[in-house]
Design an enzyme around this catalytic site. Structure first.
Site: not given
Ligand code: UD1
Ligand code: CA
Length: 519
Positions: A24, A398, A167, A378
């Protein structure tokens, strides 16, 4: 329990999730590398880990843009390591991969989403402390928010016990009305987490392994879990797109400005003042509106900065005044003055009470104590001695097209307006130069250098060559009126012409008039 407490006394393990792409954001930069006030989102999370849990073993899960994110981690948190999650199969999968690389880990495992940059040190500490005190298998940070859209909702039983996290995309309409959300910050017992992660399903709308499902698993196994509500809901906000990031940035700006005002800094307009979290300010600094203090900038006591000023990696001395300036990697000495409308580039150092005035650009310039470069100039690669005054509209030339060269101006020199100093060249202590000079040769101490064409007046030219014009008429009137008085006398007098004499003795007192120009 006793064993748990012994283990918990060891430095904990922290897993930071940073493998997601952040679609996004619509950016070639991985989401967690987008910045707010001097740190990336990930940098903020790593900084709060360092403050709240010093000595923790920190592992960052990288995936999308893995090289870029790993390089960033090495730069901002060299003690942390990274683990690659080649395919982003969910937050639970990310943690499982990290734990697989940490087979010996026991005690507390803290898991933080990489996109919650406003989390405070005290909140992270109390989350861990409460988890320890209650001897739980898992604790999550939550908050009641006015707009829970897009976030995981916390499910509770009638008696208030946490029963799980759902979720949004998997939630029923009633569950969507819940305003208590999962912040994405958790503490787990390592063993409990390891065991549960191996059993979570991908039976959800995204077909991913959700870390959040660990809670319902632990509950089903009768392990103690609970939520810790953040006192300040802004700490739990994540950013998934640039608009949300801008919102977080404004919240952080307010937080930073508030803290500085409480410690004795005056901020005239907090809404237009942006101070990076890495900046240092002393009491009685005054920050005028629309000012950006960035990077490693420091501002000492009593200095005034702004309005309309940016300082990046600069050092502003006590009592200095900086107005409408752009300063990058430069030092402004005590009680020095800069601007309005000045640009100080890297390597510029102004000594105490030095002045860089209006429409002046300086790069690699050492300006001595009390020396002044007041107007339209300058200063590239130059050393200017103490008490020297540089005339208006001067260029320190310069660059020869291939190499850069330095100019040295001694102490208490007075250089004329509209000079060019063609480097390498040096002007001695106490020397003067005439207005309009192009200085290509060294000027000895105390000498007056004159380097310009001699003036020639072609009398009557306008009447002959521009006959009938308003100029010709005006000239005719002037020449006939006062019997050739005022203006003719001015043209014949010494003034500027006098200064361009032979140089060894010729210039009377008039030449002194020619050096300064506007002051
Ligand atoms: C997640 C939570 C949600 C919470 C929200 C808070 C889960 C399933 N959901 O949702 O309950 O309210 O955060 O902000 O955890 N990431 C990885 N590997 C992956 C997927 C994600 O490292 O395979 C990392 C992303 O880079 C990010 C973090 O995990 O920093 C959270 O992932 P994101 O996709 O933003 O989760 P949300 O949909 O925001
Ligand atoms: Ca998120």
């Amino acid at each position: 329990m006793t064993a748990g407490l012994v283990l918990d006394a060891r430095p904990p393990t922290v897993i930071v999730l940073a493998a997601g792409e952040g679609k996004r954001m619509r950016s070639s930069l991985p989401k967690v590398l987008h910045s707010l006030l001097g740190r990336t989102m990930l940098g903020h999370v790593l900084a709060v880990v360092d403050q709240a849990l010093p000595g923790a073993r920190t592992v960052v899960v990288v995936g999308k843009g893995a090289d870029q994110v790993s390089d960033h981690v090495a730069a901002v948190a060299p003690a942390a390591s990274t683990v690659l999650q080649a395919e982003q199969l969910g937050t639970g999968h990310a943690v499982r991969i990290a734990l697989a690389e940490l087979p010996e880990v026991a005690g507390n495992v803290i898991v933080l989403n990489g996109d919650i940059p406003l989390l405070r040190e005290a909140t992270l500490r109390s989350l861990v402390a409460e988890h320890d005190r209650a001897g739980r298998a898992g604790t999550l940070l939550t908050a009641e928010v006015p707009d829970p859209r897009g976030l995981g909702r916390v499910l509770r039983a009638e008696d208030g016990r946490v029963t799980g996290i759902v979720e949004e995309r998997d939630a029923t309409p009633e569950q969507r009305d819940i305003r208590e959300i999962n912040a994405g910050a958790y503490v787990f017992d390592a063993q409990a987490l390891r065991g549960t992660l191996s059993r979570i399903s991908t039976d959800n709308d995204q077909g991913e392994e959700y870390l959040t499902d660990v809670f319902s698993q632990l509950i089903a196994e009768g392990r103690p879990v609970a939520a810790h509500q953040a006192g300040d809901l802004t700490e739990t906000l994540g950013a998934n797109d640039r608009a949300e990031l801008a919102g977080l940035r404004a919240l952080l700006r307010d937080r930073v400005n508030q803290a500085w005002m409480c410690s004795g800094v005056s901020i005239i307009d907090p809404a237009t003042t942006w101070i990076d979290v890495t900046v240092g300010l002393e009491p009685d600094v005054l920050v005028e509106p629309n000012t950006h203090l960035r990077g490693t900038t420091t501002v000492a006591e009593g200095a005034v900065v702004g309005p309309d000023t940016t300082v990046l990696d600069g050092r502003i001395g006590a009592g200095a005044v900086v107005v409408r300036a752009h300063i990058v990697n430069a030092v402004v000495g005590q009680r020095a003055q800069v601007g309005p409308f000045a640009y100080l580039r890297p390597g510029t150092r102004l000594a105490a009470r030095a002045k860089i005035g209006t429409f002046v650009e300086a790069k690699g310039a050492e300006v001595g104590e009390g020396a002044k470069v007041p107007h339209l100039t300058y200063v590239g690669d130059a050393t200017i001695g103490e008490g020297t005054n540089i005339g208006a509209a001067t260029v320190f030339v310069n660059y020869d097209g291939v190499h850069k060269h330095r100019t040295t101006v001694g102490a208490h020199a007075r250089t004329g307006a509209d000079n060019m100093f063609v480097a390498p060249v040096s002007i001695g202590d106490g020397a003067y130069t005439a207005a309009g000079s192009v200085i290509t040769d060294d000027v000895p101490p105390g000498a007056m250098a004159v380097a310009r064409g001699r003036q020639r007046n072609v009398e009557g030219w306008v009447e002959r060559r521009r006959a009938g014009t308003a100029s010709a008429e005006a000239a005719k009137r002037a020449l006939t009126a006062g019997d050739g008085g005022g203006s003719e006398a001015r043209g014949a007098g010494p003034g500027v012409e006098g200064a361009s004499g032979s140089g060894d003795d010729g210039c009377g007192p008039a030449e002194v008039r020619t050096e300064g120009g506007p002051q």
